[in-house]
Scaffold this motif. Structure first.
Motif, PDB file in Angstrom:
ATOM      1  N   ALA A  40      28.921  70.658  21.363  1.00  0.00           N
ATOM      2  CA  ALA A  40      29.163  71.871  22.148  1.00  0.00           C
ATOM      3  C   ALA A  40      28.275  71.937  23.375  1.00  0.00           C
ATOM      4  N   ASP A  41      26.997  71.586  23.220  1.00  0.00           N
ATOM      5  CA  ASP A  41      26.041  71.661  24.327  1.00  0.00           C
ATOM      6  C   ASP A  41      25.098  70.470  24.221  1.00  0.00           C
ATOM      7  N   PRO A  42      25.260  69.459  25.054  1.00  0.00           N
ATOM      8  CA  PRO A  42      24.403  68.264  24.959  1.00  0.00           C
ATOM      9  C   PRO A  42      22.919  68.562  25.124  1.00  0.00           C
ATOM     10  N   THR A  43      22.561  69.658  25.767  1.00  0.00           N
ATOM     11  CA  THR A  43      21.145  70.000  25.921  1.00  0.00           C
ATOM     12  C   THR A  43      20.578  70.635  24.653  1.00  0.00           C
ATOM     13  N   PRO A  45      22.076  70.013  21.053  1.00  0.00           N
ATOM     14  CA  PRO A  45      23.208  69.434  20.313  1.00  0.00           C
ATOM     15  C   PRO A  45      23.223  69.760  18.833  1.00  0.00           C
ATOM     16  N   HIS A  46      23.159  71.040  18.506  1.00  0.00           N
ATOM     17  CA  HIS A  46      23.133  71.418  17.098  1.00  0.00           C
ATOM     18  C   HIS A  46      24.486  71.907  16.589  1.00  0.00           C
ATOM     19  N   ARG A  47      25.486  71.998  17.478  1.00  0.00           N
ATOM     20  CA  ARG A  47      26.798  72.474  17.055  1.00  0.00           C
ATOM     21  C   ARG A  47      27.891  71.520  17.525  1.00  0.00           C
ATOM     22  N   LEU A  48      28.784  71.175  16.599  1.00  0.00           N
ATOM     23  CA  LEU A  48      29.944  70.361  16.913  1.00  0.00           C
ATOM     24  C   LEU A  48      31.175  71.256  16.847  1.00  0.00           C
ATOM     25  N   ASP A  49      31.987  71.209  17.902  1.00  0.00           N
ATOM     26  CA  ASP A  49      33.152  72.083  18.009  1.00  0.00           C
ATOM     27  C   ASP A  49      34.441  71.298  17.871  1.00  0.00           C
ATOM     28  N   HIS A  55      36.607  74.701  12.469  1.00  0.00           N
ATOM     29  CA  HIS A  55      36.239  73.286  12.559  1.00  0.00           C
ATOM     30  C   HIS A  55      34.751  73.075  12.829  1.00  0.00           C
ATOM     31  N   THR A  56      34.008  74.127  13.093  1.00  0.00           N
ATOM     32  CA  THR A  56      32.614  73.990  13.512  1.00  0.00           C
ATOM     33  C   THR A  56      31.765  73.293  12.453  1.00  0.00           C
ATOM     34  N   VAL A  57      30.924  72.380  12.913  1.00  0.00           N
ATOM     35  CA  VAL A  57      29.905  71.759  12.065  1.00  0.00           C
ATOM     36  C   VAL A  57      28.559  71.997  12.733  1.00  0.00           C
ATOM     37  N   TRP A  58      27.621  72.517  11.959  1.00  0.00           N
ATOM     38  CA  TRP A  58      26.274  72.772  12.460  1.00  0.00           C
ATOM     39  C   TRP A  58      25.332  71.681  11.990  1.00  0.00           C
ATOM     40  N   LEU A  59      24.464  71.217  12.863  1.00  0.00           N
ATOM     41  CA  LEU A  59      23.381  70.308  12.508  1.00  0.00           C
ATOM     42  C   LEU A  59      22.101  71.119  12.486  1.00  0.00           C
TER      43      LEU A  59
END
Length: 237
Positions: A40-43, A45-49, A55-59
């Protein structure tokens, strides 16, 4: 005139999948293409959209490395095992050695997942097709979660696991509850988030763990942690 039996009102709805990570940036770079998602935000990168919020995956950044087998793991689709290895995964048990229909693998931090090979051109854009939960009593666990999601757990006679269908990201994705001999010894580095009302879940047998700003951590009857977010008025009626 007969009427079809009605499933009970769901007490929870699926919100997201969460993966613990020591190195969030590196894990995001690995899991985004493996799951068919975008960072979601490369700066940060804790969320994948993906296509929808479900569909969200959180790191989630943690300071504890992987030490014991996770009690939950993802099942993913892939064109080749070599592709996953090239991205940093490790083969733990190849399908040709076990005789199973999948290869057991580990991500760069050692978290287990299973890879199912699909024919060329038939790998879906969203590659997560299931989450597997280790259980002492898979039937009881599947039925407990099924009651919360408002779905009936199914069991094929030829298999020793129980399944919930259509309660997570999409109709294809399953939650599979499988028997394991070893006891739970540590928190899993994989868990899911749901939307629901904490008091209703506690009344159904969930155990309180701790409060966080905006959500509550509970545990299911076998001690697996999950996070509960309060519903908006339109989420659960």
């Amino acid at each position: 005139m007969t009427t079809e039996p009605q499933m009970p009102r769901p007490l929870v709805t699926w919100k997201a999948l969460c993966l613990d990570a020591v190195d969030v940036a590196a894990q995001s770079r690995f899991w985004a293409p493996v799951l068919g998602l975008d960072v979601a935000d490369p700066t940060a990168p804790h969320r994948l959209d993906g296509p929808t919020a479900r569909h969200t995956v959180w790191l989630n950044e943690v300071d504890r490395p992987h030490r014991v087998k996770n009690r939950m793991h993802p099942d993913i689709d892939s064109a080749t095992i070599e592709e996953l290895v090239a991205r940093g995964a490790t083969v733990l048990a190849p399908a040709e050695a076990t005789g199973l229909g999948w290869t057991v693998m580990a991500d760069p931090e050692g978290n287990e997942f299973c890879a199912f090979l699909r024919p060329p051109g038939q790998v879906p854009g969203y590659r997560l097709h299931g989450v597997v939960v280790d259980c002492a009593d898979p039937q009881a666990q599947a039925r407990w979660w099924g009651a919360l999601f408002g779905a009936e757990a199914t069991h094929a006679p030829e298999h020793d696991w129980w399944t919930l269908e259509g309660v997570a990201v999409d109709e294809r994705m399953t939650l599979d509850f499988v028997p394991v001999p070893e006891p739970r010894t540590a928190p899993s580095r994989v868990h899911w988030d749901v939307t629901g009302r904490v008091e209703e879940l506690l009344a159904r047998g969930a155990e309180p763990r701790w409060e966080q700003p905006g959500w509550t951590v509970l545990a299911d009857p076998e001690g697996n942690e999950f996070c509960v977010f309060p519903p908006a008025d339109h989420d659960i009626t």
